[in-house]
Design a protein around this motif. Structure first.
Motif, PDB file in Angstrom:
ATOM      1  N   ARG A 184       0.874  -1.178   0.000  1.00 16.16           N
ATOM      2  CA  ARG A 184       0.000   0.000   0.000  1.00 16.16           C
ATOM      3  C   ARG A 184       0.910   1.227   0.000  1.00 16.16           C
ATOM      4  O   ARG A 184       1.787   1.365   0.864  1.00 16.16           O
ATOM      5  CB  ARG A 184      -0.921   0.040   1.237  1.00 16.16           C
ATOM      6  CG  ARG A 184      -1.780  -1.188   1.443  1.00 16.16           C
ATOM      7  CD  ARG A 184      -2.656  -1.545   0.254  1.00 16.16           C
ATOM      8  NE  ARG A 184      -3.710  -0.613  -0.014  1.00 16.16           N
ATOM      9  CZ  ARG A 184      -4.972  -0.786   0.430  1.00 16.16           C
ATOM     10  NH1 ARG A 184      -5.298  -1.835   1.166  1.00 16.16           N
ATOM     11  NH2 ARG A 184      -5.904   0.101   0.107  1.00 16.16           N
ATOM     12  N   ASP A 185       0.708   2.095  -0.949  1.00 14.53           N
ATOM     13  CA  ASP A 185       1.594   3.237  -1.198  1.00 14.53           C
ATOM     14  C   ASP A 185       0.764   4.510  -1.076  1.00 14.53           C
ATOM     15  O   ASP A 185      -0.039   4.827  -1.954  1.00 14.53           O
ATOM     16  CB  ASP A 185       2.198   3.094  -2.590  1.00 14.53           C
ATOM     17  CG  ASP A 185       3.184   4.205  -2.936  1.00 14.53           C
ATOM     18  OD1 ASP A 185       3.346   5.140  -2.127  1.00 14.53           O
ATOM     19  OD2 ASP A 185       3.777   4.148  -4.027  1.00 14.53           O
ATOM     20  N   LEU A 186       0.953   5.246   0.022  1.00 13.54           N
ATOM     21  CA  LEU A 186       0.097   6.382   0.343  1.00 13.54           C
ATOM     22  C   LEU A 186       0.884   7.685   0.422  1.00 13.54           C
ATOM     23  O   LEU A 186       2.052   7.710   0.800  1.00 13.54           O
ATOM     24  CB  LEU A 186      -0.606   6.169   1.695  1.00 13.54           C
ATOM     25  CG  LEU A 186      -1.302   4.839   1.958  1.00 13.54           C
ATOM     26  CD1 LEU A 186      -1.999   4.883   3.312  1.00 13.54           C
ATOM     27  CD2 LEU A 186      -2.271   4.491   0.850  1.00 13.54           C
ATOM     28  N   ASN A 187       0.187   8.766   0.113  1.00 10.73           N
ATOM     29  CA  ASN A 187       0.651  10.121   0.392  1.00 10.73           C
ATOM     30  C   ASN A 187      -0.341  10.698   1.402  1.00 10.73           C
ATOM     31  O   ASN A 187      -1.507  10.924   1.069  1.00 10.73           O
ATOM     32  CB  ASN A 187       0.678  10.947  -0.893  1.00 10.73           C
ATOM     33  CG  ASN A 187       1.387  12.261  -0.723  1.00 10.73           C
ATOM     34  OD1 ASN A 187       2.312  12.389   0.069  1.00 10.73           O
ATOM     35  ND2 ASN A 187       0.964  13.266  -1.464  1.00 10.73           N
ATOM     36  N   VAL A 188       0.121  10.919   2.638  1.00  7.60           N
ATOM     37  CA  VAL A 188      -0.774  11.236   3.759  1.00  7.60           C
ATOM     38  C   VAL A 188      -0.481  12.632   4.287  1.00  7.60           C
ATOM     39  O   VAL A 188       0.669  12.954   4.619  1.00  7.60           O
ATOM     40  CB  VAL A 188      -0.608  10.208   4.899  1.00  7.60           C
ATOM     41  CG1 VAL A 188      -1.569  10.521   6.053  1.00  7.60           C
ATOM     42  CG2 VAL A 188      -0.828   8.787   4.385  1.00  7.60           C
ATOM     43  N   SER A 189      -1.523  13.462   4.360  1.00  9.82           N
ATOM     44  CA  SER A 189      -1.406  14.800   4.961  1.00  9.82           C
ATOM     45  C   SER A 189      -2.389  14.905   6.114  1.00  9.82           C
ATOM     46  O   SER A 189      -3.539  14.484   6.001  1.00  9.82           O
ATOM     47  CB  SER A 189      -1.707  15.890   3.928  1.00  9.82           C
ATOM     48  OG  SER A 189      -0.770  15.862   2.862  1.00  9.82           O
ATOM     49  N   THR A 190      -1.931  15.460   7.228  1.00  7.51           N
ATOM     50  CA  THR A 190      -2.785  15.614   8.413  1.00  7.51           C
ATOM     51  C   THR A 190      -2.881  17.084   8.791  1.00  7.51           C
ATOM     52  O   THR A 190      -1.948  17.864   8.563  1.00  7.51           O
ATOM     53  CB  THR A 190      -2.234  14.815   9.610  1.00  7.51           C
ATOM     54  OG1 THR A 190      -0.919  15.311   9.954  1.00  7.51           O
ATOM     55  CG2 THR A 190      -2.138  13.332   9.280  1.00  7.51           C
ATOM     56  N   SER A 191      -4.019  17.463   9.378  1.00  7.05           N
ATOM     57  CA  SER A 191      -4.221  18.829   9.865  1.00  7.05           C
ATOM     58  C   SER A 191      -5.058  18.793  11.135  1.00  7.05           C
ATOM     59  O   SER A 191      -5.956  17.952  11.268  1.00  7.05           O
ATOM     60  CB  SER A 191      -4.945  19.693   8.821  1.00  7.05           C
ATOM     61  OG  SER A 191      -4.146  19.894   7.679  1.00  7.05           O
ATOM     62  N   LEU A 192      -4.762  19.716  12.030  1.00 11.48           N
ATOM     63  CA  LEU A 192      -5.550  19.907  13.242  1.00 11.48           C
ATOM     64  C   LEU A 192      -6.136  21.306  13.236  1.00 11.48           C
ATOM     65  O   LEU A 192      -5.471  22.273  12.858  1.00 11.48           O
ATOM     66  CB  LEU A 192      -4.696  19.713  14.499  1.00 11.48           C
ATOM     67  CG  LEU A 192      -4.168  18.293  14.747  1.00 11.48           C
ATOM     68  CD1 LEU A 192      -3.199  18.286  15.908  1.00 11.48           C
ATOM     69  CD2 LEU A 192      -5.313  17.327  14.992  1.00 11.48           C
ATOM     70  N   ARG A 193      -7.376  21.410  13.639  1.00  5.79           N
ATOM     71  CA  ARG A 193      -8.060  22.692  13.767  1.00  5.79           C
ATOM     72  C   ARG A 193      -8.677  22.763  15.165  1.00  5.79           C
ATOM     73  O   ARG A 193      -9.204  21.770  15.659  1.00  5.79           O
ATOM     74  CB  ARG A 193      -9.146  22.838  12.702  1.00  5.79           C
ATOM     75  CG  ARG A 193      -9.986  24.108  12.844  1.00  5.79           C
ATOM     76  CD  ARG A 193     -10.966  24.267  11.701  1.00  5.79           C
ATOM     77  NE  ARG A 193     -10.284  24.677  10.469  1.00  5.79           N
ATOM     78  CZ  ARG A 193     -10.917  25.037   9.362  1.00  5.79           C
ATOM     79  NH1 ARG A 193     -12.231  25.014   9.310  1.00  5.79           N
ATOM     80  NH2 ARG A 193     -10.236  25.401   8.298  1.00  5.79           N
ATOM     81  N   GLY A 194      -8.599  23.946  15.801  1.00  5.58           N
ATOM     82  CA  GLY A 194      -9.160  24.076  17.135  1.00  5.58           C
ATOM     83  C   GLY A 194      -8.712  25.362  17.802  1.00  5.58           C
ATOM     84  O   GLY A 194      -8.474  26.379  17.129  1.00  5.58           O
ATOM     85  N   ASP A 195      -8.548  25.306  19.112  1.00  2.92           N
ATOM     86  CA  ASP A 195      -8.202  26.495  19.883  1.00  2.92           C
ATOM     87  C   ASP A 195      -6.687  26.608  19.999  1.00  2.92           C
ATOM     88  O   ASP A 195      -6.082  26.206  20.994  1.00  2.92           O
ATOM     89  CB  ASP A 195      -8.841  26.408  21.281  1.00  2.92           C
ATOM     90  CG  ASP A 195      -8.587  27.671  22.106  1.00  2.92           C
ATOM     91  OD1 ASP A 195      -8.088  28.672  21.533  1.00  2.92           O
ATOM     92  OD2 ASP A 195      -8.865  27.652  23.318  1.00  2.92           O
ATOM     93  N   PHE A 196      -6.082  27.182  18.972  1.00 10.80           N
ATOM     94  CA  PHE A 196      -4.634  27.370  18.946  1.00 10.80           C
ATOM     95  C   PHE A 196      -4.275  28.850  18.888  1.00 10.80           C
ATOM     96  O   PHE A 196      -3.229  29.231  18.360  1.00 10.80           O
ATOM     97  CB  PHE A 196      -4.032  26.619  17.750  1.00 10.80           C
ATOM     98  CG  PHE A 196      -4.309  25.139  17.774  1.00 10.80           C
ATOM     99  CD1 PHE A 196      -3.759  24.347  18.766  1.00 10.80           C
ATOM    100  CD2 PHE A 196      -5.131  24.552  16.828  1.00 10.80           C
ATOM    101  CE1 PHE A 196      -4.013  22.985  18.803  1.00 10.80           C
ATOM    102  CE2 PHE A 196      -5.397  23.204  16.854  1.00 10.80           C
ATOM    103  CZ  PHE A 196      -4.833  22.407  17.850  1.00 10.80           C
TER     104      PHE A 196
END
Length: 298
Positions: free
Chosen positions: A30-42
């Motif tokens: 399995r060959d993935l390109n993974v992007s993560t993001s967090l949204r909240g009280d920053f």
């Protein structure tokens, strides 16, 4: 002048996660390109530089790799849900976590040998919130072409219009399609791979079987067919560049009897018409998460 912090998010983009399953002599990839993001009280991180509530992007990267082993990758949607839940758990200040995944396919040429497949890329955008979870499955770079059964005529004209009407043209596009699922219990129990395969097959069959008076009409037919065939899908979104093919004019060639009866074309890459549309299941509420409407997500 007074000012306030607006919408913001942060994360780790384009982690290249490759998972090899080696439990038997016949390996899987399995060959993935993974992007993560967090949204909240920053707000404190932006206003005063206080990082106490910030889960580092490096930690998000490490979690993406670790969960490829801990959770495994049966489907990119299931992996994205597990990763999003973990990130939300690890960052109390976050109100939602989003995981965006592209999967590159490999074809088997042996028990542990593969050749990279070109063309379409499977995608998923998974958003895990404190109250709502959403999953956008999809496909990108799906290049399709009908060599006939397409026309474009009767359009509005003004003094700058030079495009001739046609009742027989090539219809081609490099399609981006994303479909949002209606979820119960956060998406547990959904056969993501079967759903994706069925949606893709429906898109291709409908494209091939629809007489098109415009690319817009074809997209609407494709979206309606997917919704009709899968009750668990709430909406589908399309971004479709019209890959223009212009008939080559042979009239200036000094070759007796040489005609071009819809046989030789020049494929133009730009500029291009860009058709975007959304087909919704009637009566369902809109998507609960505004992240679905970020640029690049159709």
């Amino acid at each position: 002048m007074a000012h306030v912090l607006g919408a913001n998010q942060y994360g780790k983009a384009e982690n290249r996660v490759v998972r090899i399953v080696r439990d038997t002599p016949r390996h899987e990839i399995r060959d993935l390109n993974v992007s993560t993001s967090l949204r909240g009280d920053f707000e404190a991180a932006h206003i005063t530089g206080d990082q106490a509530d910030v889960l580092p992007t490096d930690t998000q990267k490490n979690t993406a790799f670790a969960y490829a082993k801990i959770h495994g990758i049966d489907s990119i949607e299931d992996y994205g849900l597990a990763l999003g839940r973990r990130l939300l758990e690890a960052c109390p200040a976050a109100s939602s976590a989003q995981v965006r995944i592209e999967e590159h396919a490999w074809d088997r040429i042996g028990d542990h040998s593969f050749v990279r497949r070109g063309g379409a890329v499977r995608t998923a955008v998974v958003t895990v919130g404190r109250e709502h979870t959403s999953v956008l499955s999809g496909i990108a770079d799906l290049v399709v072409l009908n060599s006939t059964d397409s026309e474009f005529r009767g359009f509005l004209k003004d003094e700058f219009t030079t495009l001739p009407e046609t009742d027989d043209r090539i219809l081609a596009t490099s399609l981006v399609a994303r479909w949002r699922h209606t979820l119960s219990e956060g998406g547990d129990g959904v056969d993501w791979n079967a759903s994706h395969a069925a949606a893709l097959q429906t898109l291709l069959e409908t494209f091939a079987g629809t007489y098109s008076r415009a690319l817009q009409e074809t997209l609407h037919a494709m979206g309606g067919a997917v919704l009709d065939s899968q009750p668990g899908i709430a909406e589908i979104r399309f971004s479709a560049p019209n890959k223009h093919h212009f008939l080559v004019d042979f009239s200036g060639f000094d070759v007796p009897g040489l005609t071009n009866d819809g046989e030789v074309f020049i494929a133009a890459d730009r500029p291009y018409g860009l058709i975007e549309a959304q087909v919704l299941r009637d009566g369902l509420p809109p998507a609960p998460d505004a992240w679905l409407h970020l640029p690049g997500f159709c």
